[in-house]
Design a protein around this motif. Structure first.
Motif, PDB file in Angstrom:
ATOM      1  N   ALA A 261       0.816  -1.215   0.000  1.00  0.00           N
ATOM      2  CA  ALA A 261       0.000   0.000   0.000  1.00  0.00           C
ATOM      3  C   ALA A 261       0.848   1.264   0.000  1.00  0.00           C
ATOM      4  CB  ALA A 261      -0.924  -0.009   1.228  1.00  0.00           C
ATOM      5  N   ARG A 262       1.903   1.271   0.801  1.00  0.00           N
ATOM      6  CA  ARG A 262       2.689   2.501   0.942  1.00  0.00           C
ATOM      7  C   ARG A 262       3.600   2.753  -0.258  1.00  0.00           C
ATOM      8  NH1 ARG A 262       6.127   4.960   6.016  1.00  0.00           N
ATOM      9  NH2 ARG A 262       6.958   6.729   4.853  1.00  0.00           N
ATOM     10  N   PHE A 263       4.253   1.703  -0.773  1.00  0.00           N
ATOM     11  CA  PHE A 263       5.263   1.891  -1.812  1.00  0.00           C
ATOM     12  C   PHE A 263       4.767   1.565  -3.220  1.00  0.00           C
ATOM     13  CE2 PHE A 263       7.838   0.652   2.039  1.00  0.00           C
ATOM     14  CZ  PHE A 263       8.229   1.948   2.341  1.00  0.00           C
ATOM     15  N   LYS A 264       3.470   1.167  -3.309  1.00  0.00           N
ATOM     16  CA  LYS A 264       2.855   0.889  -4.617  1.00  0.00           C
ATOM     17  C   LYS A 264       3.661  -0.152  -5.409  1.00  0.00           C
ATOM     18  CE  LYS A 264      -0.275   4.113  -3.936  1.00  0.00           C
ATOM     19  NZ  LYS A 264       0.086   4.447  -2.538  1.00  0.00           N
ATOM     20  N   ILE A 265       3.976  -1.267  -4.739  1.00  0.00           N
ATOM     21  CA  ILE A 265       4.720  -2.342  -5.387  1.00  0.00           C
ATOM     22  C   ILE A 265       3.870  -3.608  -5.358  1.00  0.00           C
ATOM     23  CG2 ILE A 265       7.002  -1.391  -4.866  1.00  0.00           C
ATOM     24  CD1 ILE A 265       7.166  -3.215  -2.445  1.00  0.00           C
ATOM     25  N   SER A 266       4.268  -4.607  -6.151  1.00  0.00           N
ATOM     26  CA  SER A 266       3.504  -5.848  -6.200  1.00  0.00           C
ATOM     27  C   SER A 266       3.703  -6.644  -4.917  1.00  0.00           C
ATOM     28  CB  SER A 266       3.944  -6.692  -7.399  1.00  0.00           C
ATOM     29  OG  SER A 266       5.247  -7.229  -7.184  1.00  0.00           O
ATOM     30  N   TYR A 267       2.815  -7.602  -4.688  1.00  0.00           N
ATOM     31  CA  TYR A 267       2.908  -8.438  -3.496  1.00  0.00           C
ATOM     32  C   TYR A 267       4.199  -9.251  -3.502  1.00  0.00           C
ATOM     33  CZ  TYR A 267       1.222 -11.181   0.451  1.00  0.00           C
ATOM     34  OH  TYR A 267       1.083 -11.756   1.690  1.00  0.00           O
ATOM     35  N   ASN A 268       4.561  -9.774  -4.683  1.00  0.00           N
ATOM     36  CA  ASN A 268       5.819 -10.537  -4.809  1.00  0.00           C
ATOM     37  C   ASN A 268       7.013  -9.712  -4.365  1.00  0.00           C
ATOM     38  OD1 ASN A 268       4.669 -12.848  -5.689  1.00  0.00           O
ATOM     39  ND2 ASN A 268       5.334 -12.692  -7.813  1.00  0.00           N
ATOM     40  N   GLU A 269       7.064  -8.448  -4.827  1.00  0.00           N
ATOM     41  CA  GLU A 269       8.180  -7.562  -4.482  1.00  0.00           C
ATOM     42  C   GLU A 269       8.156  -7.203  -3.003  1.00  0.00           C
ATOM     43  OE1 GLU A 269       8.768  -5.177  -8.691  1.00  0.00           O
ATOM     44  OE2 GLU A 269       7.174  -4.588  -7.327  1.00  0.00           O
ATOM     45  N   ALA A 270       6.965  -6.985  -2.467  1.00  0.00           N
ATOM     46  CA  ALA A 270       6.838  -6.608  -1.057  1.00  0.00           C
ATOM     47  C   ALA A 270       7.303  -7.728  -0.132  1.00  0.00           C
ATOM     48  CB  ALA A 270       5.391  -6.237  -0.744  1.00  0.00           C
ATOM     49  N   GLU A 271       7.094  -8.979  -0.548  1.00  0.00           N
ATOM     50  CA  GLU A 271       7.491 -10.116   0.276  1.00  0.00           C
ATOM     51  C   GLU A 271       8.993 -10.164   0.525  1.00  0.00           C
ATOM     52  OE1 GLU A 271       4.731 -13.950   0.086  1.00  0.00           O
ATOM     53  OE2 GLU A 271       5.611 -13.455  -1.867  1.00  0.00           O
ATOM     54  N   THR A 272       9.769  -9.664  -0.434  1.00  0.00           N
ATOM     55  CA  THR A 272      11.229  -9.752  -0.315  1.00  0.00           C
ATOM     56  C   THR A 272      11.893  -8.398  -0.043  1.00  0.00           C
ATOM     57  OG1 THR A 272      11.462  -9.528  -2.721  1.00  0.00           O
ATOM     58  CG2 THR A 272      11.346 -11.768  -1.833  1.00  0.00           C
ATOM     59  N   LEU A 273      11.095  -7.336   0.081  1.00  0.00           N
ATOM     60  CA  LEU A 273      11.650  -5.991   0.246  1.00  0.00           C
ATOM     61  C   LEU A 273      12.518  -5.888   1.499  1.00  0.00           C
ATOM     62  CD1 LEU A 273      11.703  -3.024  -0.758  1.00  0.00           C
ATOM     63  CD2 LEU A 273       9.740  -2.601   0.743  1.00  0.00           C
ATOM     64  N   HIS A 274      12.048  -6.434   2.634  1.00  0.00           N
ATOM     65  CA  HIS A 274      12.796  -6.326   3.879  1.00  0.00           C
ATOM     66  C   HIS A 274      14.186  -6.947   3.748  1.00  0.00           C
ATOM     67  CE1 HIS A 274       8.495  -6.283   5.018  1.00  0.00           C
ATOM     68  NE2 HIS A 274       8.870  -5.415   5.948  1.00  0.00           N
ATOM     69  N   VAL A 275      14.236  -8.154   3.180  1.00  0.00           N
ATOM     70  CA  VAL A 275      15.520  -8.858   3.052  1.00  0.00           C
ATOM     71  C   VAL A 275      16.428  -8.149   2.047  1.00  0.00           C
ATOM     72  CG1 VAL A 275      16.631 -11.027   2.380  1.00  0.00           C
ATOM     73  CG2 VAL A 275      14.500 -11.063   3.682  1.00  0.00           C
ATOM     74  N   SER A 276      15.841  -7.675   0.955  1.00  0.00           N
ATOM     75  CA  SER A 276      16.620  -6.988  -0.078  1.00  0.00           C
ATOM     76  C   SER A 276      17.348  -5.779   0.491  1.00  0.00           C
ATOM     77  CB  SER A 276      15.694  -6.556  -1.218  1.00  0.00           C
ATOM     78  OG  SER A 276      16.376  -5.733  -2.142  1.00  0.00           O
ATOM     79  N   LEU A 277      16.603  -4.876   1.147  1.00  0.00           N
ATOM     80  CA  LEU A 277      17.221  -3.658   1.681  1.00  0.00           C
ATOM     81  C   LEU A 277      18.173  -3.975   2.829  1.00  0.00           C
ATOM     82  CD1 LEU A 277      14.260  -1.106   1.556  1.00  0.00           C
ATOM     83  CD2 LEU A 277      16.061  -1.512  -0.120  1.00  0.00           C
ATOM     84  N   MET A 278      17.899  -5.056   3.557  1.00  0.00           N
ATOM     85  CA  MET A 278      18.812  -5.481   4.612  1.00  0.00           C
ATOM     86  C   MET A 278      20.180  -5.852   4.035  1.00  0.00           C
ATOM     87  SD  MET A 278      18.899  -8.998   6.720  1.00  0.00           S
ATOM     88  CE  MET A 278      17.195  -9.047   7.152  1.00  0.00           C
ATOM     89  N   ILE A 279      20.174  -6.573   2.914  1.00  0.00           N
ATOM     90  CA  ILE A 279      21.443  -6.980   2.294  1.00  0.00           C
ATOM     91  C   ILE A 279      22.239  -5.756   1.849  1.00  0.00           C
ATOM     92  CG2 ILE A 279      22.495  -8.232   0.361  1.00  0.00           C
ATOM     93  CD1 ILE A 279      20.103 -10.169   0.483  1.00  0.00           C
TER      94      ILE A 279
END
Length: 509
Positions: A261-279
């Motif tokens: 909702a906040r970043f206007k991204i797909s559900y697939n992308e949102a599922e991995t966003l936390h891990v991606s930015l953490m790396i």
């Protein structure tokens, strides 16, 4: 304006389309783009194969893109359709590729890890080429976190010190950890340990903690830059490392639905966003950089640049120099004889350029010869006896920036045959290669054997030579004519392949 060009990327989390044209001043003008989510990576990392349902979804997406491209008068045969690491790792990739070709007309090209890095480098270099504020001669880290792998480039003084495709992707980590824990802290510890293990092997190439510039590429980090960064130009952002770290910490409290909702991204992308930015954040913390540079580009831009016949000549030279810089770093890693390697490289290229018309190979073959000359004796690190065999093994299994797996295979065989009495034609494995590869190996090996013979003493007596071709003789005259007895003996021993391939009698004057 050039004709519209198109590329389709089949990635771990989606299928992406780009249509662009090259303007008169060699800039990409984006005409059309689309993206459809697809959980292909999740299939491969859980079952090893692409499920039937996912195949059907992929085919439907590609059929839709086919209709979209028809509006630009682009046929499937004109499209670069690439598949990245998740597709590459699938057990059933070959039948899926065949099904795609039969049902859609798109011929899929599987990009290996080093080729992916090469294409990203082209895209990044093109994005930064007009920005004078970025000093090229800096120790830099370039990072792209993907669903299956993380691409890492290390530049020392602006030259490639190392290029790596790390098995550290967001979907891969998500699937690996899901069965064990759902705790964010546990996932962070797992990623930290993986990065620390990787850092140990990278320190020989570049002291990451001393890097002066950090360039982060990818959709997730671009989204972060839009929220907390500052635009430098149309497709280039900058953000403070401290602000980014705080942003990464803040979003860990968001649920997947809140991220959508906040970043206007797909559900697939949102599922991995936390891990991606953490790396990204954990790698940035290995450095002391205060600013992060974020080019808004991707591998699709790199593919279109690589296809362009009008690619900036300076960029191409820079790219080729990065290939040889990477090869020299492999040489340093295995404690090779730098002076001998440089002498053989110089002489090899001198011979190649002298008979370029008779070599009659694609331009890229000159780079293959150059890398083979730099690394031909690298096997001495293991053992001097049969070191040509060890050289071939090391080259084939090393990551050399800008070179595909096929390139490394050809170079490894050139190194393998650079000495010894065995001729390539004597081996069945060589005879099984495609004719073009066989001719490339024969021609470049014969040149390398000749250049290596001219430094038999390893004293660089023949590093400066002149060449004269008269009738059927190939005269080599060193500028330094003092005591070249060893070189004359070596020429007698090693010139046979050159004489057979090119039809010249080699004479050391």
């Amino acid at each position: 304006m050039g004709a519209p060009e198109s590329v389709i990327e089949i990635g771990s989390t989606g299928v992406r389309l780009l249509v662009s044209e090259l303007t008169a001043d060699r800039k990409q003008n984006i005409l059309d783009r689309s993206e459809m989510p697809l959980a292909l990576g999740r299939d491969v990392f859980t079952t090893g194969s692409i499920r039937q349902e996912t195949q059907n979804e992929l085919i439907q997406v590609l059929k839709r893109y086919k209709e979209q491209l028809a509006g630009w008068d682009i046929q499937p045969s004109q499209v670069s359709c690439i598949a990245l690491s998740a597709f590459r790792d699938a057990n059933n990739r070959d039948p899926v590729m065949d099904r795609i070709l039969v049902q859609t007309g798109f011929r899929v090209h599987i990009v290996d890890g080093i080729e992916e890095i090469k294409l990203m480098y082209l895209a990044i270099a093109d994005c930064l080429k007009d920005e004078q504020k970025f000093v090229k001669r800096l120790d830099s880290v370039i990072l792209e976190v993907g669903g299956s792998t993380t691409q890492l480039m290390l530049l020392r003084n602006g030259k490639m010190a190392g290029a790596h495709c790390l098995q550290l992707g967001t979907v891969r980590i998500e699937q690996h950890m899901k069965a064990q824990t759902s705790s964010y802290d546990d996932i962070q510890r797992f990623v930290q340990e993986s990065i620390q293990n990787t850092k140990g092997s990278l320190d020989s190439e570049l002291n990451i903690s001393e890097a002066k510039q950090f360039i982060a590429v990818g959709k997730d980090v671009s989204m972060a830059a839009i929220y907390i960064g500052r635009p430098i130009s149309t497709f280039l952002w900058e953000m403070d490392a401290v602000d980014f770290s705080a942003f990464v910490q803040d979003i860990q409290a968001y649920s997947v639905d809140e991220c959508v909702a906040r970043f206007k991204i797909s559900y697939n992308e949102a599922e991995t966003l936390h891990v991606s930015l953490m790396i990204y954040n954990l790698f940035i913390k290995l450095t002391k950089v205060e600013k992060i540079i974020v080019p808004e580009t991707n591998i699709r831009n790199g593919v279109l640049l690589s296809k362009s016949s009008t690619i900036n000549e300076e960029l191409q030279k820079e790219f080729d120099s990065q290939i040889t810089a990477s090869a020299r770093n492999v040489l340093l890693k295995y404690h090779g004889d730098i002076k001998h390697a440089e002498c053989v490289r110089t002489v090899s290229l001198k011979i190649y350029d002298e008979i370029k018309d008779e070599v009659s190979l694609p331009e890229h073959s000159r780079v293959l010869l150059e890398v083979a000359a730099i690394l031909h004796d690298i096997g001495v690190f293991i053992r001097y006896d049969d070191h040509n065999l060890h050289s071939g093994y090391i080259i084939k299994n090393s990551e050399i920036f800008g070179l595909s797996r096929d390139d490394r295979t050809i170079i490894s065989l050139i190194a393998k045959y650079h000495r010894g009495s065995t001729m390539p034609q004597d081996e069945e494995s060589f005879r099984m290669l495609p004719r073009q590869d066989r001719m490339t190996i024969l021609k470049l090996t014969s040149i390398l054997r000749l250049a290596d013979a001219l430094d038999r003493s390893h004293l660089q007596k023949c590093s400066d030579i002149s060449i004269k071709i008269q009738q059927n003789s190939f005269y080599i005259r060193p500028k330094n004519t003092k005591n070249t007895v060893l070189e004359k003996i070596a020429i007698t021993e090693k010139s046979g392949m050159f004489e057979n391939v090119f039809g010249y009698k080699v004479i050391l004057v």
